[in-house]
Design a protein around this motif. Sequence first.
Motif, PDB file in Angstrom:
ATOM      1  N   GLN A  88       0.805  -1.209   0.000  1.00  0.00           N
ATOM      2  CA  GLN A  88       0.000   0.000   0.000  1.00  0.00           C
ATOM      3  C   GLN A  88       0.838   1.258   0.000  1.00  0.00           C
ATOM      4  OE1 GLN A  88      -0.623  -2.613   1.850  1.00  0.00           O
ATOM      5  NE2 GLN A  88      -2.778  -2.953   2.202  1.00  0.00           N
ATOM      6  N   ARG A  93      -1.059   5.443   0.989  1.00  0.00           N
ATOM      7  CA  ARG A  93      -2.216   5.431   1.865  1.00  0.00           C
ATOM      8  C   ARG A  93      -1.866   4.920   3.254  1.00  0.00           C
ATOM      9  NH1 ARG A  93      -4.596   2.841  -2.726  1.00  0.00           N
ATOM     10  NH2 ARG A  93      -4.735   0.912  -1.546  1.00  0.00           N
ATOM     11  N   ASP A 113      -5.686   1.084   5.719  1.00  0.00           N
ATOM     12  CA  ASP A 113      -5.890   1.258   4.278  1.00  0.00           C
ATOM     13  C   ASP A 113      -7.294   0.821   3.864  1.00  0.00           C
ATOM     14  OD1 ASP A 113      -4.538   1.662   1.509  1.00  0.00           O
ATOM     15  OD2 ASP A 113      -5.496  -0.295   1.353  1.00  0.00           O
TER      16      ASP A 113
END
Length: 291
Positions: A88, A93, A113
Amino acid sequence: MGMEFVFINIKEPKDALQLAKEPEIRSHVARYQWKQVENRPSLKRKRNTVLSICMSVDCCSTWQSQSNSDSDSPDNSGPSAAFSIPLQLGGLRVDPFRSYPVGFKSFMPVLVDHYLMNMAVDIPELDQPGNKGLLRSIWFPLVMTEPALFLVIMLLAASHYASLNEHATDMKLNLLTLRCEAIQAINDALRYQPPDQVSDALVGAIAKMGSYEAMYGNMVSYSVHMRGLTRAIGLRGGLSALGQSGLLRRIVIWIDRNAAFLHGSALYYPGATFAPGQAPQPNPGHFLASS
């Protein structure tokens, strides 16, 4: 050829940063890193490789390299290579500094996330006209200030994640542990906050714990949390006294309306509205998918 050592003299720590940019040093580091990869074939990227996650609430979140071809690995029974950097991060994020309000656990980046991308979505009833994304811009920063609220959100995110992923068996088995940690954190926080000064974050934690019970638990537990919530809000001076530019008040009403609609139970705030003259309507689809 043997390794040649060269002494580097520096007077100030900042001088090391400048030296690190010198071609000789950069090339030496590059050669060393390449040799490390050459000596560990498991670190080489293979063709037709798929990255997948093996995750549970009480164990490490491991990013594993699994080959699609039996010929890629001489021993398919052995452990796959593990990668410590969550994917991620490529989407920016996940907080790489792990600045969570509780002690870091490896499943947290995945759940944060998931919450931000799938649950903290635009909800017209909560955002109100002229606004958008208040769950991300106002609500989630509040979540990051209070351990109890953060743990409740992690519980909701884990439950939602598990409901969408049939292979998340370990997570489903450990949801009870997360629930106990969230409730314990709320109780601990209440011991240290005067009853008439319960913070917005703690009010949010109690309210969200109620929404969890309405969606995944039972109405007896839901009633316990909602009775505690009404007492806390009453001591604060009522719904209008809640902060976050009215968002927290709307979240409480949102939970109350949708839980009552889903279970046919009585409203705790029957006369409350999202906005003056606007009768709140339940939206169970949004509530179950995003709350």
